[in-house]
Design a protein around this motif. Structure first.
Motif, short mmCIF file in Angstrom:
data_model
loop_
_atom_site.label_atom_id
_atom_site.label_comp_id
_atom_site.label_asym_id
_atom_site.label_seq_id
_atom_site.Cartn_x
_atom_site.Cartn_y
_atom_site.Cartn_z
N ALA A 209 0.83 -1.21 0.00
CA ALA A 209 0.00 0.00 0.00
C ALA A 209 0.86 1.25 0.00
O ALA A 209 0.63 2.20 -0.75
N GLU A 210 1.87 1.23 0.83
CA GLU A 210 2.78 2.38 0.88
C GLU A 210 3.42 2.58 -0.47
O GLU A 210 3.57 3.69 -0.96
N ALA A 211 3.81 1.45 -1.08
CA ALA A 211 4.50 1.54 -2.37
C ALA A 211 3.61 2.18 -3.42
O ALA A 211 4.09 2.89 -4.31
N VAL A 212 2.32 1.93 -3.32
CA VAL A 212 1.41 2.50 -4.31
C VAL A 212 1.11 3.97 -4.01
O VAL A 212 0.43 4.65 -4.75
N GLY A 213 1.57 4.43 -2.87
CA GLY A 213 1.41 5.86 -2.59
C GLY A 213 0.37 6.16 -1.54
O GLY A 213 0.03 7.31 -1.29
N ILE A 214 -0.18 5.13 -0.91
CA ILE A 214 -1.18 5.37 0.12
C ILE A 214 -0.49 5.74 1.43
O ILE A 214 0.46 5.08 1.85
N ASP A 215 -0.97 6.78 2.05
CA ASP A 215 -0.42 7.14 3.35
C ASP A 215 -1.14 6.31 4.39
O ASP A 215 -2.22 6.66 4.88
N VAL A 216 -0.52 5.16 4.69
CA VAL A 216 -1.20 4.21 5.56
C VAL A 216 -1.53 4.81 6.92
O VAL A 216 -2.64 4.70 7.43
N ARG A 217 -0.55 5.48 7.49
CA ARG A 217 -0.73 6.00 8.84
C ARG A 217 -1.88 6.99 8.89
O ARG A 217 -2.71 6.96 9.80
N ALA A 218 -1.95 7.88 7.90
CA ALA A 218 -3.02 8.89 7.91
C ALA A 218 -4.38 8.23 7.80
O ALA A 218 -5.33 8.63 8.46
#
Lengths: 323, 403, 256
Positions: A209-218
């Motif tokens: 998910a992070e790699a795709v650009g999603i800001d997981v934490r937010a």
């Protein structure tokens, strides 16, 4: 000390195995019709029980957003519930706020708290996340217990009754139905919207998910706040039902109950939460009424349910239906 | 959820509700809500025995107003919200004429507020908080047991005559503990202005870390200690305190600690020479009481403790109120309780019109070990009736106007 | 030290089986009550107490094993948190069983024979029993260390704590491993409960009182790490003591 998590994880963890279980739309409509029509025909006590179920259905569903969709198990969701209840109660007690205003304030108070708590908690993963949420709930409990001048300490806040025109059981029921129904609808929509999908992606494969650009934490933080919002609404419904709030509403037991309900109903789908809530509350009410050893009976029944429905009620029914 | 399951569930609910409603009005039903599980459990068991004895005796004599009494028992699990739920159920589904019971002060307050809102009579048996009849008092609540104000003052009257000026206190960290101390301390200061408080300890209820607490108290070297701990906290405290020699170093005053439910579990480890309020059931001369003990022991094969007496008196009072009112309507019951006189095994008590507090008193005495019975007992005891220590009607008006 | 015992059991169970065992406090409570009855019933004079403690711990270990075999095994395939529901139900059941068998009145256990006095340490009287427990802690820790680092079974446990799937792939019978771990964990909880007999009153809410503390210790020390549990128990014990001394109004925010 202790072993580090196997991979750098976000606040989620692989809790959920299995696919979503969809509930047929016709069923939902039928249930809604039933809930609208039945109450005037029921004995008053059962109307009160239904209101309590509605409150807890919403509470459990809000936890489901966090736990099921988001994969973040919280042991401190009582903070949302209790802060909602106290938020409404404090407004009524100190500012003499009208009931509807206080009820509207409940989810906002809980959400505000969730913003703060969530900020810290989403930095941790799985069991550590759970424990930190528990710790924050305990802090809230301690404050409610100790701040006698404002919260009444363990004597709680009393006299938090609905406005006169809504005080009759059936009328308050319709209000609770409207609030809870709206909350459940929003949660269901959120779960299917891109927001929900993002959460699931973050839950299952945070690195990707992070790699795709999603800001997981937010996203997880936002989920925490949304869950807090609806948990608070549930707390608001509850406080006007009982006419009082006590520090108990922030205690561990209140965090464990929605957990049990979600698991009972099936953690795979949002619908599991209200199912679990209804089942647990009904069992609890009936068993407590008929036997002194209600813990034993309730415990045995729960064990039986777990053994027969090892994926939660909906989960197992769904799996069976499919094959 | 499948439509069939929903229908079945709802049908079950309706049937249950109907069954409950169907019970005919040939009995007078009373709702008893109490903490039968959780932290109150050790005390409500004996309480319930006292209740059952009273009910059985009344029913054996034909009941009241020609009907038998039926007590419906519900467990509040020590939770105010549960108690309110049961109150709702008992009134709505079971047509009880009044609600009685509760043990913890916060549960009592919650039910009292519900009673006020719903215009039902609440006969509070055991909760000790003064707020119940004063700052949060109202017409629809009465209370049986002597409250913290009364017992604190009873003890202060005696302690004020002693030579100790440096005091410490330990109690559970909630309203009961704090008020129990404050009423004692305030009266002490009136009697002995040179009293100074050198230490206050407030462990969480049920979670005392006795070693630390005892150490902290010893460190400040008080001459005397006021204890409002109870139950498991008290037992744990005694153990540690004895090992560390606390009881040899200071005089100890304990509210409620002479009651059998708190002193019996200690067996021969009970500390001696403590000034306490209690219930010396083995030593009360009144024939009515001796008879009560005999009947109780015959039925339950064990001795009554204070909770049993309170349960018994609570239901005697309820029956007398119904008789006096000649009806079970709430308004008439409320009026009947005002100034109601009840003949109990410990003598007559009455319910004050000003605040609904009964004049049941407590015994103040000193603890001593009884080797033969293997427990601590209270000797040199004196029964202090409630009216000796309760405030006047004018003072009560002031206390209640704040609500 | 009692906290260390119960926390290490909990940590062990979670570390290997990933089960959040709510019922751990219930095992603690059950053992305390069992020891209470045994200590009174055994005709062995002074030794009754110690034998009772040992027997109670073993009995509870056996109960834990039974629970694992009969109940938990069936739900291992379920989503990870599901066993939590089972342990939650167990808490309810054990609580009422204790109430049924022993009644709901508070009970005072016997003092440990030979350890009823107190000695002066740095000007304060410290009960000899407490000193004995403090001495016992490292002994148990050492025994566990020997178990984990010097036996084959221990090696498997440590491996399973690190990577459960790999251990299964390597052909180890996971079921037996889990049972063993659960048995040991329950035994430790039981020992903790039985040892508390001379120190605390027996109540029907003992389980709730201890479980939150145990969880805190386990989390602070690291899930699955027994040395961590030891360190955390000591640290938390010290912080607790200071906290209570500095703030006489200690509330339930203790774990924080």
């Amino acid at each position: 000390m202790g072993r580090p998590e196997a991979q750098g994880r976000s606040a989620g963890g692989t809790i959920i195995a299995g696919r979503e279980v969809a509930v047929p739309r016709a069923l939902i409509v039928g249930l809604a019709a039933l809930l609208l029509a039945i109450p005037p025909l029921l004995p008053t006590f059962y109307v009160w029980v239904l209101v309590e179920i509605l409150a807890f259905a919403l509470f459990a569903a809000s936890l489901h957003l966090l736990m099921g969709t988001g994969g973040m198990v919280s042991f401190g969701h009582a903070a949302a519930f209790g802060m909602g209840a106290y938020g409404a109660a404090l407004l009524v007690r100190w500012v003499k706020a009208p009931m509807l205003l206080a009820l509207a304030a409940a989810p906002l108070a809980a959400a505000a708290t969730a913003v703060v708590i969530g900020f810290f908690c989403v930095r941790l993963s799985s069991i550590y996340f759970a424990m930190l949420t528990l710790a924050f709930a305990q802090i809230a409990y301690a404050i409610a217990h100790q701040w006698y001048d404002v919260t009444g300490g363990d004597n709680g806040l009393l006299g938090i009754w609905p406005a006169r025109w809504l005080a009759s059981p059936v009328r308050y029921y319709y209000l609770a139905l409207a609030a809870s129904g709206a909350g459940l609808a929003v949660l269901a929509v959120a779960g299917r919207a891109p927001f929900g999908l993002t959460l699931r992606a973050a839950r299952d494969h945070p690195r990707r998910a992070e790699a795709v650009g999603i800001d997981v934490r937010a996203h997880q933080w936002l989920a925490f706040v949304v869950a807090g919002f609806f948990g608070g609404l549930a707390g608001g419904i509850f406080v006007f039902l009982k006419g009082s709030v006590f520090p108990e509403s922030l205690a561990v037991a209140v965090s464990v109950e929605p957990l049990v309900m979600v698991l009972l109903g099936g953690v795979q789908s949002l619908a599991g939460a209200p199912v679990g809530a209804a089942l647990y509350k009904l069992l609890d009410t009936v068993v407590t009424r008929y036997t002194e050893y209600w813990q034993l009976v309730l415990g045995v029944i729960l064990v039986a349910i777990v053994l027969v429905f090892p994926r939660g009620i909906l989960g197992t029914l769904g799996a069976r239906g499919r094959g | 959820m499948s439509p069939r399951r929903t229908l079945v569930a709802l049908a079950a609910v309706v049937v249950l509700g109907a069954a409950a409603l169907g019970a005919a009005q040939t009995t007078i039903r009373i709702g008893e809500i109490n903490s039968f599980s959780g932290i109150g459990a050790p005390f409500t068991g004996p309480y319930w025995n006292g209740v059952q004895l009273a009910i059985d005796e009344v029913n054996a004599r034909g009941g009241v107003l020609g009907k038998k009494l039926d007590v419906l028992k519900r467990d509040d699990k020590g939770q105010p919200a549960e108690a309110v739920k049961h109150a709702q159920e008992l009134v709505a589904s079971e047509q009880v004429v009044l609600i009685a019971g509760t043990f913890l002060s916060n549960v009592g307050l919650a039910v009292s507020d519900w009673a006020r809102q719903n215009k039902m009579l609440f006969v509070a048996a055991e909760p000790l908080t003064e707020a119940l009849t004063w700052s949060k008092g109202h017409d629809h609540v009465v209370r049986v047991r002597p409250n913290t104000y009364e017992q604190g003052r009873m003890l202060a009257e005696k302690a004020g005559k002693l030579k100790y000026t440096k005091w410490a206190t330990i109690g559970p960290n909630y309203e009961y503990g704090k008020r129990a101390w404050e009423t004692f301390r305030d009266r002490m200061k009136e009697l002995k202005p040179d009293v100074q408080v050198v230490e206050e300890r407030w462990p969480a209820l049920g979670k005392i870390d006795a070693g630390i607490e005892v150490g902290a108290i010893l460190a400040k070297n008080p001459e005397a200690l006021y204890v409002s701990l109870f139950g498991s906290d008290w037992i744990t405290f005694v153990r540690e305190a004895k090992k560390r020699g606390l009881f040899d170093r200071m005089f100890v005053v304990g509210i409620l600690l002479g009651e059998p439910e708190y002193i019996d579990p200690l067996g021969l480890e009970a500390p001696e020479g403590m000034l306490v309020t209690g219930y010396p059931w083995y030593d009360i001369a009144a024939p009515a009481h001796k008879d009560f003990v005999a009947r109780f022991t015959k039925k339950y094969d064990k001795n009554p403790v204070l909770g049993s007496l309170v349960g018994y008196i609570t239901y005697l009072s309820i029956v007398d109120a119904i008789r006096k009112a000649g009806s079970t309507e709430t308004d008439k019951l409320v009026a009947a309780f005002r100034g109601l006189k009840v003949d109990t095994p410990i003598g007559p008590i009455s319910y004050r019109a000003s605040d609904g507090q009964s004049t049941m008193g407590a015994w103040v005495g000193t603890t001593k070990l009884d080797a033969k019975r293997g427990v601590g007992i209270v000797v040199n005891h004196e029964y202090v009736p409630g009216d000796n220590v309760l405030p006047s009607d004018d003072e009560v008006k002031k206390l209640r106007s704040g609500s | 030290m009692v906290l260390f015992l119960i926390a290490s059991g909990l940590s062990l169970i979670f570390g290997v089986t990933r089960v959040v065992n709510f019922a751990h406090g219930s095992f603690y409570m059950l053992a305390a009550y069992l020891a209470y009855t045994l200590a009174g019933a055994l005709p062995l004079g002074g030794a009754s107490f110690y034998v009772a403690v040992a027997l109670a711990a073993l009995a509870v270990g056996a109960v834990g094993t039974l629970v694992e075999i009969a109940l938990l095994r069936r739900v291992y395939r379920a989503p990870e948190l599901y066993q939590l529901l089972l342990t939650f139900a167990l808490v309810l059941v054990v609580s009422d069983v204790v109430k049924l068998v022993w009644g709901s009145e508070n009970k005072t256990g016997p003092s440990a024979p030979g350890l009823t006095g107190a000695v002066r340490v740095a000007g304060q009287l410290v009960p000899t029993y407490d000193l004995a427990l403090i001495a016992l802690g490292p002994c148990v820790a050492a025994a566990l260390w020997w178990l984990f680092y010097r036996t084959r079974w221990g090696v498997l446990i440590r491996a399973a704590t690190l990577d459960r799937e790999m251990v299964a792939l390597l052909g180890v019978d996971q079921a037996r491993l889990f049972t063993g771990v659960f048995a040991l964990g329950s035994l430790l909880a039981g020992l903790a409960g039985a040892l508390q007999l001379p120190r605390v009153a027996l109540t029907t809410v003992m389980d709730a009182a201890i479980i939150t503390e145990a969880f805190v210790v386990v989390v602070v020390g690291g899930m699955g790490s027994v040395p961590g549990a030891l360190l955390a128990a000591v640290v938390i014990g010290v912080i607790d003591a200071f906290g209570v001394l500095l703030l006489p109004c200690s509330s339930s925010g203790r774990g924080v």
